[in-house]
Design a protein around this motif. Sequence first.
Motif, PDB file in Angstrom:
ATOM      1  N   ARG A  39       0.837  -1.207   0.000  1.00  0.00           N
ATOM      2  CA  ARG A  39       0.000   0.000   0.000  1.00  0.00           C
ATOM      3  C   ARG A  39       0.873   1.259   0.000  1.00  0.00           C
ATOM      4  O   ARG A  39       0.557   2.242  -0.694  1.00  0.00           O
ATOM      5  CB  ARG A  39      -0.920  -0.018   1.223  1.00  0.00           C
ATOM      6  CG  ARG A  39      -1.969   1.086   1.211  1.00  0.00           C
ATOM      7  CD  ARG A  39      -2.878   1.011   2.414  1.00  0.00           C
ATOM      8  NE  ARG A  39      -3.789  -0.119   2.321  1.00  0.00           N
ATOM      9  CZ  ARG A  39      -3.700  -1.205   3.077  1.00  0.00           C
ATOM     10  NH1 ARG A  39      -2.743  -1.310   4.001  1.00  0.00           N
ATOM     11  NH2 ARG A  39      -4.572  -2.192   2.938  1.00  0.00           N
ATOM     12  N   SER A  54       0.965   4.002  -2.880  1.00  0.00           N
ATOM     13  CA  SER A  54       0.722   5.389  -2.510  1.00  0.00           C
ATOM     14  C   SER A  54       1.795   6.305  -3.083  1.00  0.00           C
ATOM     15  O   SER A  54       1.499   7.402  -3.586  1.00  0.00           O
ATOM     16  CB  SER A  54       0.661   5.514  -0.985  1.00  0.00           C
ATOM     17  OG  SER A  54       0.494   6.857  -0.604  1.00  0.00           O
ATOM     18  N   GLY A  56       1.116   6.752  -6.688  1.00  0.00           N
ATOM     19  CA  GLY A  56       0.067   7.737  -6.925  1.00  0.00           C
ATOM     20  C   GLY A  56       0.557   9.156  -6.752  1.00  0.00           C
ATOM     21  O   GLY A  56       0.198  10.054  -7.526  1.00  0.00           O
ATOM     22  N   HIS A  86      -5.011   3.191  -7.287  1.00  0.00           N
ATOM     23  CA  HIS A  86      -5.429   2.741  -5.956  1.00  0.00           C
ATOM     24  C   HIS A  86      -5.387   1.215  -5.930  1.00  0.00           C
ATOM     25  O   HIS A  86      -5.440   0.558  -6.966  1.00  0.00           O
ATOM     26  CB  HIS A  86      -6.844   3.243  -5.634  1.00  0.00           C
ATOM     27  CG  HIS A  86      -6.994   4.732  -5.748  1.00  0.00           C
ATOM     28  ND1 HIS A  86      -6.651   5.596  -4.723  1.00  0.00           N
ATOM     29  CD2 HIS A  86      -7.446   5.515  -6.775  1.00  0.00           C
ATOM     30  CE1 HIS A  86      -6.885   6.837  -5.106  1.00  0.00           C
ATOM     31  NE2 HIS A  86      -7.372   6.817  -6.354  1.00  0.00           N
ATOM     32  N   TRP A  87      -5.297   0.669  -4.728  1.00  0.00           N
ATOM     33  CA  TRP A  87      -5.269  -0.791  -4.525  1.00  0.00           C
ATOM     34  C   TRP A  87      -6.450  -1.128  -3.642  1.00  0.00           C
ATOM     35  O   TRP A  87      -6.426  -0.868  -2.431  1.00  0.00           O
ATOM     36  CB  TRP A  87      -3.955  -1.183  -3.884  1.00  0.00           C
ATOM     37  CG  TRP A  87      -3.599  -2.623  -4.067  1.00  0.00           C
ATOM     38  CD1 TRP A  87      -3.785  -3.388  -5.165  1.00  0.00           C
ATOM     39  CD2 TRP A  87      -2.958  -3.456  -3.100  1.00  0.00           C
ATOM     40  NE1 TRP A  87      -3.309  -4.646  -4.965  1.00  0.00           N
ATOM     41  CE2 TRP A  87      -2.782  -4.722  -3.693  1.00  0.00           C
ATOM     42  CE3 TRP A  87      -2.494  -3.271  -1.797  1.00  0.00           C
ATOM     43  CZ2 TRP A  87      -2.195  -5.793  -3.037  1.00  0.00           C
ATOM     44  CZ3 TRP A  87      -1.884  -4.328  -1.139  1.00  0.00           C
ATOM     45  CH2 TRP A  87      -1.746  -5.572  -1.753  1.00  0.00           C
ATOM     46  N   VAL A  88      -7.502  -1.685  -4.252  1.00  0.00           N
ATOM     47  CA  VAL A  88      -8.771  -1.877  -3.548  1.00  0.00           C
ATOM     48  C   VAL A  88      -9.113  -3.363  -3.519  1.00  0.00           C
ATOM     49  O   VAL A  88      -8.559  -4.169  -4.271  1.00  0.00           O
ATOM     50  CB  VAL A  88      -9.896  -1.092  -4.244  1.00  0.00           C
ATOM     51  CG1 VAL A  88      -9.598   0.403  -4.218  1.00  0.00           C
ATOM     52  CG2 VAL A  88     -10.096  -1.564  -5.679  1.00  0.00           C
TER      53      VAL A  88
END
Length: 512
Positions: A255, A259, A262, A279-281
């Motif tokens: 994450r 981030s 991004g 994003h990592w969802v």
Amino acid sequence: ARARSLAQGRMGEPVREALGAGAAYIDRELESARERIDAARAEQKAARKAAAEAIEAVGAAEGAHRAAHDTLGTALTELLSDVRHLAPYARPDLLSLLGAPADSRWPSSDAAWSTPEQLLYRIENGAPEQEPTVLPAEVAALFENLATATASVRAGEAARKATRSAVTTALQEFDAALAAARQDYRLHWDAADGLTVVQVHDDHGLSSLADFAERIGAARRDQELLLTDAERRILEDALLTGLAQQIHERTSDARDLISRMGAEMKQRRMSSGNTIGVHWVLADNLSEPARVVCKLLDRDSADLTPEDLSTVRAYFAAEIRTARAAHPERSFPEILAATLDYRTWRVFSFTILTADGTEDRLTVARHSALSGGEQSVSLHLPLFAAAHVMLDSADPQAPRLLALDEAFAGVDDNGRSELLGLSVQFDLDLFMTGYDLWITYPHVPACAHYDLAHSAAENTVSATLLVWDSDDLLAEHDGTDLTSALGSPNRRRLPHGLEGAIPMDEELELTN
């Protein structure tokens, strides 16, 4: 001649008259003698003809005997040569597979075999009532057993080819499965005698497929009994807390990495002012229990309560049972690796950030509505950002190299310029191949081009070096010193042994 005959006849008349009746008797005897002589001559002629025919028949018989002798010798030689191809079929496992008696054996020594010359001698000189034995008893019995077992088999050439192809495909799949097991199993097969013999090499040496399968089956049954008792202890006691902590740490690291990606992407905007967010969802196909466990694993293991650990334990136990039921052929480590693979729990989600700060999800429809250049940038920007973030974790002196095959294919010149500008912003060194790839943009500080030309007539490939220095395209044939243009110290060109030259066994400095 006629006159002499008449004269002799007249001379004989007085003798005939003197003899009287005795002359007639002599004439009859002479006539009889002439008839016997004629008959004897006829018999002699017939005897001579019969003798010639007999001589000719004897020669033909001798030729036929020699031909039969040679043919029989050739047939025996071929028979003894061909019958040795049955040796691989004397394997007990193969006989059982064919449905033949498994007690057939192959002669243990060559003393059981007769040579073609010995067989010919026994056939020609043996007793008429005694039939000579051509093959050893073991071989004859094996042949009879195989003939009986395969009497109902009828297959054409097409069926044989299809069978060979199917066997080859199955062996290749089996070999791949053995390699995937990572147990140093090696598959060996050959068809030197027309029979494909397959063996597996493991810790016990070369084994037949049946022996290997029996040994692996027994080991699997023993291991299943052990693992059945160990699963609860491993999952509930020893590894559960440490496993949760590992997944938490790796998820947090991933994450943080995404981030940083991004943040880097937000700083690099396209010519339109837009940029791409990442994003990592959680994946949409996750079940509700899986989502609950993912949220629990987002916390440090020290913060998990016994109830939380019980929830995680129950979820993993259920997933392992489901996986083992769906894939009974997999080993327990393989099932654990698939069940605990946290990377499948989440997916990447991309957004588009406009110049006014709004952020919308980048769907397929929204992506297709972008211009051609923006579409290319939206595809390459995450790649450049990921490479930049990963390379930032390396040593500062490490190369920041990214290789692109058929780089920017289908991208127009404006799109290429914008993408290369992004690579410069991310401080990436690109190694690219392409059909018509010329990097001559002012914002690219330097680029070395190798233009390859192929001569089909001379079977050669020539390379022409051209260097872009952010202002002009320099070529060696124009008299430009490309060595200096590339920033090289030009020490590799010094002959070995000259004063001041660097020895060849020392490290040479290379500069882009």
